[in-house]
Enzyme design. Sequence first.
Site, mmCIF file in Angstrom:
data_model
loop_
_atom_site.group_PDB
_atom_site.id
_atom_site.type_symbol
_atom_site.label_atom_id
_atom_site.label_comp_id
_atom_site.label_asym_id
_atom_site.label_seq_id
_atom_site.Cartn_x
_atom_site.Cartn_y
_atom_site.Cartn_z
ATOM 1 N N ASP A 101 -30.710 108.198 -12.484
ATOM 2 C CA ASP A 101 -31.734 108.762 -11.634
ATOM 3 C C ASP A 101 -31.538 110.285 -11.685
ATOM 4 O O ASP A 101 -30.545 110.793 -12.219
ATOM 5 C CB ASP A 101 -31.648 108.200 -10.204
ATOM 6 C CG ASP A 101 -32.988 108.320 -9.488
ATOM 7 O OD1 ASP A 101 -33.238 107.576 -8.542
ATOM 8 O OD2 ASP A 101 -33.791 109.199 -9.907
HETATM 9 C C1 GLC Z 1 -36.465 110.394 -8.204
HETATM 10 C C2 GLC Z 1 -36.451 108.934 -7.825
HETATM 11 C C3 GLC Z 1 -36.772 108.006 -8.949
HETATM 12 C C4 GLC Z 1 -37.773 108.666 -9.854
HETATM 13 C C5 GLC Z 1 -37.068 109.830 -10.515
HETATM 14 C C6 GLC Z 1 -37.995 110.602 -11.451
HETATM 15 O O1 GLC Z 1 -35.407 111.067 -7.610
HETATM 16 O O2 GLC Z 1 -35.298 108.459 -7.170
HETATM 17 O O3 GLC Z 1 -37.253 106.791 -8.384
HETATM 18 O O4 GLC Z 1 -38.246 107.754 -10.825
HETATM 19 O O5 GLC Z 1 -36.500 110.719 -9.572
HETATM 20 O O6 GLC Z 1 -39.026 111.180 -10.737
#
Ligand code: GLC
Length: 746
Positions: A286
């Site tokens: 993430d």
């Molecule tokens: C965010 C979220 C994740 C998302 C990613 C990209 O922090 O936790 O669900 O897909 O970053 O935007």
Amino acid sequence: MKKQLLLTFSFLSICFGTYAQSKKAAITIDEKVERLLGQMTLEEKVGQLNQYTGDRLATGPVTENSTKYKDIKEGKVGSMLNVRGAKDTRMVQEIAMQSRLKIPLLFGLDVIHGYRVTFPIPLAEAASWDLKAIETSARVAAIESAAAGQHWTFAPMVDISRDPRWGRVMEGAGEDTYLGSLIAKARVKGFQGNKLGDLDAIMACVKHFAAYGAAIGGRDYNSVDMSDRALWETYLPPFKAAVDAGAATFMNSFNDLNGIPATGNSYLQRDILKGKWGFKGFVVSDWGSIREMIAHGFAKNNAEAAQYAINAGSDMDMEGRVYLSSLAKLVQDRKVDIALVDDAVRRILRKKFELGLFDDPYRFSNEARENKVLNSADNRSKSRDMAKRSIVLLKNDKQLLPLSKSLKTIAVIGPLAKSEKDMMGFWSVKWDNDHLVSLYEGLQNKLGKNTQLLYAAGCNSVTDSTHSGFAEAVEVAKKADVVIMAVGEAFDMSGEAKSRANIHIPGAQEELVQAVKQAGKPVVVLTMSGRPMIFNWVADNADAILHSWWLGSEAGNAMADVLFGDYNPAGKLPMTFPRSEGQIPVYYNYKSTGRPSPTDLAGVYRSGYIDMVNSPRYAFGYGLSYTKFSLTDLKLDKSKVISTDSISVTCLLKNEGKYAGEEVVQLYLQDVFASVTRPVKELKSFEKVYLKPGESKTVKFVVNKEMLSFYDQKMNWTAEPGEFKLMIGNSSDHIMLQSKFELETN
Ligand code: GLC
């Protein structure tokens, strides 16, 4: 004879040629990956594991990155997220094509509930219990986003959660493992279509692995601590269902699980996902989650974070930049085995080949197709259909609903009544001057000139705690035959980093309803939010309540369809609505305990509260209809069963009312005595059935061993002989038929 021989020979040579060709094609992707891997330098390999965000959109804490495009050109970037549109993705891909090996970039985006046409938030869609509609929603999102240069969506989010304080419940499928697993599968299939490489298919990304929905206190990013049994029984199955559905990628989670950050957790990513489940795709971190292992106090520095993450099976570093800064040296210092880097690169390259990007890196970046496909009337119609299926009728005193279209005057009141942007919900793809249908506009579209619509906001905003607009609202109500109110959360009050300790309707909105009710007119309240909310006064005093979540582009039209009976609501809550935050976590499949409170009164020495009943305001699986369904004639074809057999269960559903409609017939089981304590009930199957007035249908279920199984004291998945209770109803707290049966030792 000679001619026959010749024919046979030429037939055989054609077969052989085809076979050789097919065999050649069959190993092509793997062979191509190996061939390319063999040409790559260590830096280029590490580059494939690095993902940067684009400039337009920040979905995490952005840090300055002035070398982004230079890095792409030098082969130091394998993927970009948040680059939108055929034009921009083509432009960035052209930079990647200047690199030495011309390895195309993967473009990813959070296409969570629609791309150009916004669909209801995922939790709302889950309330439809309509797997086909949910798959269609994901399909439309894939068709639109693939036409706009996207290869990959960071969805479905499949985190089970029993805590409505956690703002991210809005992107999931609620509290139930069985329903959540079916929805995970439907969404993966919707996004990935027939096969990856088709121009209307995008890679799914199952997230957040794992157990993020159990963050302590419902506080986003917080720690998770649970037994292996809870992990395997409640939180992992939707991820496994997504693997079985062929999900291309996974995303790990920010939380630490039992003391180990998910992104550094080889039990999760190597033992379970890539080992036991045999997952062949790749895992993206993430946003910054690898680097954040320093903040977790788990890694001392970037190098340690990179080492722990690659060892644990995190293949791609989203915006953490620690792979780029540290991985090559770790390999050179023999602290990381190059084989792990090669494995990660293989997994990523394989997807790029499957998507056809090496044949044509720009194949998804086609502006002509983008302009043709996006925002079509058909896509909006599908969004409206999904939206009306997502609405849950919570109350309908004296059958106030559906309203008559010949009403003379309707007062439309509330800070969300004319709002368009709040209908988008969180995690929607933002568009300049986008047009969403507000409740007010939906009513205008639905009603003829003979009906006068009066309007008052009542509150200046959803968080306004003053009563300055109340008087006007009451005056407007007094002039109307019926009042329709729209109250709830603003679009950014649920979602990532949106945990709320107080999940009541914000501001003075509930007091606004109280004030308007004084006008003495029938009041219909539409509650809108990304999560279960608490609204006890409204629940007790409104004449009718429709929970309408955040319904997307066609919100107002869908609400009007339901309000005026052009669609009979059939939604069922995928998540419990508590009476108080003090009850959280509150969910339907709880354990009995040694001192159960069946009568729902705490009483002395009972597992309950001295200041509140245990039961929630609205239970999992609850939702009313404009018509009335009866369930009778429960039959089991046997009362004793061995584990290799199954039980056929039937019951008769009848539409006793005057409206056609759908009912979700829910089958729950309880393992009455077992070697570990078991929930008082668990959803094991359901059927959504449409019936016209007076029609009836025999609903069939098959109860099999899998439905009776659980993790025993040694964590073996097993079904133990003994008594089982079978319950069928239209809500987890409204069982209409019940029976029991015995599982016998084989
Ligand atoms: C965010 C979220 C994740 C998302 C990613 C990209 O922090 O936790 O669900 O897909 O970053 O935007």
